[in-house]
Design a protein around this motif. Structure first.
Motif, mmCIF file in Angstrom:
data_model
loop_
_atom_site.group_PDB
_atom_site.id
_atom_site.type_symbol
_atom_site.label_atom_id
_atom_site.label_comp_id
_atom_site.label_asym_id
_atom_site.label_seq_id
_atom_site.Cartn_x
_atom_site.Cartn_y
_atom_site.Cartn_z
ATOM 1 N N UNK A 1 12.496 21.121 -14.188
ATOM 2 C CA UNK A 1 11.303 20.280 -14.228
ATOM 3 C C UNK A 1 10.845 19.943 -12.825
ATOM 4 N N UNK A 2 9.589 19.558 -12.688
ATOM 5 C CA UNK A 2 9.019 19.278 -11.361
ATOM 6 C C UNK A 2 8.046 18.110 -11.447
ATOM 7 N N UNK A 3 8.018 17.305 -10.390
ATOM 8 C CA UNK A 3 7.010 16.253 -10.243
ATOM 9 C C UNK A 3 6.841 15.956 -8.759
ATOM 10 N N UNK A 4 5.715 15.355 -8.418
ATOM 11 C CA UNK A 4 5.461 15.003 -7.026
ATOM 12 C C UNK A 4 4.687 13.692 -6.954
ATOM 13 N N UNK A 5 4.795 13.034 -5.793
ATOM 14 C CA UNK A 5 4.111 11.770 -5.605
ATOM 15 C C UNK A 5 3.703 11.644 -4.140
ATOM 16 N N UNK A 6 2.515 11.095 -3.914
ATOM 17 C CA UNK A 6 2.065 10.775 -2.561
ATOM 18 C C UNK A 6 2.785 9.498 -2.126
ATOM 19 N N UNK A 7 3.575 9.593 -1.045
ATOM 20 C CA UNK A 7 4.327 8.426 -0.568
ATOM 21 C C UNK A 7 3.829 7.975 0.809
ATOM 22 N N UNK A 8 2.620 8.365 1.178
ATOM 23 C CA UNK A 8 2.064 7.956 2.466
ATOM 24 C C UNK A 8 1.909 6.441 2.521
ATOM 25 N N UNK A 9 2.437 5.786 3.563
ATOM 26 C CA UNK A 9 2.222 4.337 3.670
ATOM 27 C C UNK A 9 0.727 4.011 3.744
ATOM 28 N N UNK A 10 0.324 2.994 3.022
ATOM 29 C CA UNK A 10 -1.064 2.536 3.057
ATOM 30 C C UNK A 10 -1.217 1.339 3.991
ATOM 31 N N UNK A 11 -0.187 1.106 4.779
ATOM 32 C CA UNK A 11 -0.176 0.020 5.753
ATOM 33 C C UNK A 11 0.211 0.589 7.108
ATOM 34 N N UNK A 12 -0.077 -0.164 8.154
ATOM 35 C CA UNK A 12 0.323 0.248 9.496
ATOM 36 C C UNK A 12 1.820 -0.005 9.676
ATOM 37 N N UNK A 13 2.527 1.012 10.165
ATOM 38 C CA UNK A 13 3.979 0.922 10.308
ATOM 39 C C UNK A 13 4.423 1.685 11.548
ATOM 40 N N UNK A 14 5.527 1.278 12.193
ATOM 41 C CA UNK A 14 6.054 2.097 13.294
ATOM 42 C C UNK A 14 6.345 3.513 12.812
ATOM 43 N N UNK A 15 6.170 4.474 13.718
ATOM 44 C CA UNK A 15 6.319 5.877 13.355
ATOM 45 C C UNK A 15 7.639 6.436 13.875
ATOM 46 N N UNK A 16 8.222 7.312 13.079
ATOM 47 C CA UNK A 16 9.548 7.868 13.353
ATOM 48 C C UNK A 16 9.435 9.126 14.221
ATOM 49 N N UNK A 17 10.337 9.282 15.174
ATOM 50 C CA UNK A 17 10.465 10.586 15.825
ATOM 51 C C UNK A 17 10.390 10.612 17.328
ATOM 52 N N UNK A 18 9.526 9.809 17.933
ATOM 53 C CA UNK A 18 9.377 9.833 19.384
ATOM 54 C C UNK A 18 9.661 8.446 19.949
ATOM 55 N N UNK A 19 10.693 8.351 20.791
ATOM 56 C CA UNK A 19 11.035 7.072 21.376
ATOM 57 C C UNK A 19 9.930 6.486 22.223
ATOM 58 N N UNK A 20 9.153 7.347 22.864
ATOM 59 C CA UNK A 20 8.098 6.867 23.764
ATOM 60 C C UNK A 20 7.030 6.057 23.036
ATOM 61 N N UNK A 21 6.918 6.229 21.729
ATOM 62 C CA UNK A 21 5.961 5.421 20.965
ATOM 63 C C UNK A 21 6.415 3.973 20.840
#
Length: 438
Positions: free
Chosen positions: A32-52
């Protein structure tokens, strides 16, 4: 440089296909398969680059999705979830998700994988003063809701289970390179793996893609959410094949993208997607002869190579990232590191090993070489995140990804986890009893 495959025929030279005559009741193997949009709808710190540091997101370039595949074999269920995020859920989130899907859908085995896009939200903030509360309340509210979003996606996939066929294929492709090693030739994992699930008429239901390369093609100054190249790859495959596509990141700790005659995440994603399509279309599916799912989760305790009780160390990390993030990080590692390895064996022919961190490519390559099973896939960034796990020889070279600040686990931790996964595979195959040769 490895020449780009120019035709389906050349790809087929390195393909290994699942075959076999259906001897089992078709109802014994379902997908079986399902999917969902999990994009934050609020402003949040972003993962991945320390310089941010703690700069907040400013909208969305393309949506972040969670895509769930539920597989049932002889009444045992496995969920595989691909997320367009930098990492998998935290340990606390994983416990909540596991409990929900076990109680509500009898799903025993779970692999949740972050694609490692560097344009997703930070997951590590918690609802305590100094750890996020009061400063990032909107982000914390999103994170509190995330386990339910993921659980509901998995549960929805379980409601769509139908009799299915499966096929696995793999080919070596030239689309990644080692960003760490100076040795010649540098280590690399060239494998592009595809698992195709069909209905009983041979129509594709969903395609899983396993490949190792950092999704960092989107400009690091861009403060908008993006799935990066995996998102474009999945969209391209779905459009051409007419079935959903799920990306699962591999052992990408030392793997960067190697774009050939293209630039940008969209062009590269579609370039990779073309090879996925060739593999998927060439993959023969069948109802498994012996449908089965076996699995084991192992948790480890490793000492750390950094002293998080040292105020100078904490200050340096806080300046490199931001204080609330580092306080959560330090608390998780205060009594050592506890990564997990999840080993799953499907139909006694496909072994999947998922590790909670950024494993270097040779871990996956050597695991496949040592696992005498028809197909072996390695999932990185799976069921948690414990930073980098370099090989021992990579630590000897030093550099980003191998040095202690971003690879805090004791030297040899990755090898120990791969050995345990290998023992698990042979134990589940009946080649060993409790990890000892028969």
């Amino acid at each position: 440089m490895i020449a780009r495959y120019s035709s389906l025929a050349s790809l087929l030279l390195t393909i290994s296909l699942t075959c076999g005559i259906s001897l089992a009741d078709d109802a014994d193997f379902k997908v079986g398969f399902a999917q969902k949009d999990i994009t934050p709808q609020v402003a949040t710190p972003m993962w991945g680059y320390g310089a941010r540091r703690d700069m907040l997101s400013q909208g969305t370039l393309d949506p972040l999705m969670a895509k769930a595949i539920v597989v049932e074999a002889d009444s045992v269920r496995l969920a595989i979830v691909g997320m367009d995020t930098g990492r998998a859920p935290t340990t606390a989130m994983m416990e909540q998700i596991r409990k929900t899907i076990r109680e509500k859908a009898n799903i025993e085995h779970l692999l949740i994988v972050g694609s490692h896009t560097h344009h997703g939200p930070v997951f590590e903030l918690t609802d305590r003063e100094g750890f996020g509360k009061g400063k990032f309340d909107a982000a914390i509210a999103y994170l509190k809701n995330l386990p339910e979003m993921l659980s509901s996606t998995i549960l929805e996939a379980a409601t769509t289970l139908q009799p299915a066929r499966m096929g696995v294929s793999a080919a070596d492709v030239p689309y990644n390179r080692n960003r760490h090693s100076k040795r010649k030739p540098p280590a690399r994992d060239p494998q592009l793996g595809v698992v195709r699930f069909d209905d009983l008429n041979g129509n594709p239901l969903v395609v899983l893609v396993n490949f190792a390369a950092h999704p960092v093609m989107t400009d690091n100054k861009e403060l908008k959410f993006s799935a990066d190249y995996p998102g474009f790859m999945m969209n391209h495959v779905q459009q051409e094949l007419g079935a959903p596509c799920v990306f699962i990141q591999g052992a990408a700790g030392d793997m960067s993208v190697n774009a050939i005659n293209v630039s940008g995440p969209k062009a590269f994603g579609e370039q990779l997607g073309n090879d996925v399509l060739n593999l998927a279309k060439a993959t023969e599916t069948a109802s498994p002869r012996r449908p089965s799912i076996q699995g084991r989760v192992d948790r480890f305790h490793f000492t750390t190579r950094i002293d998080l009780n040292n105020p100078s160390v904490m200050l340096a990390f806080s300046q490199a990232f931001f204080p609330e993030l580092i306080r959560n990080f330090a608390e998780e590692y205060k009594d050592g590191m506890h990564p997990e390895i999840c080993t799953v064996l499907i139909n006694r022919e496909l072994a999947i090993v998922g590790g909670s961190g950024e494993f270097f490519s040779n871990h996956a390559v050597r695991l496949r070489d040592r696992a005498y099973v028809k197909h072996t896939l390695f999932f990185g960034y799976c069921n948690g995140y414990m930073n980098y796990f370099p090989t021992i020889e990579a630590v000897s070279e030093g550099g980003y990804g191998a040095d202690a600040p971003v690879s805090p686990a004791q030297i040899g931790a990755g090898e120990e986890m791969m050995n345990r996964a290998l023992i698990n595979i042979y134990t589940m195959l009946g080649k060993m009893a409790e990890g000892k040769p028969d």
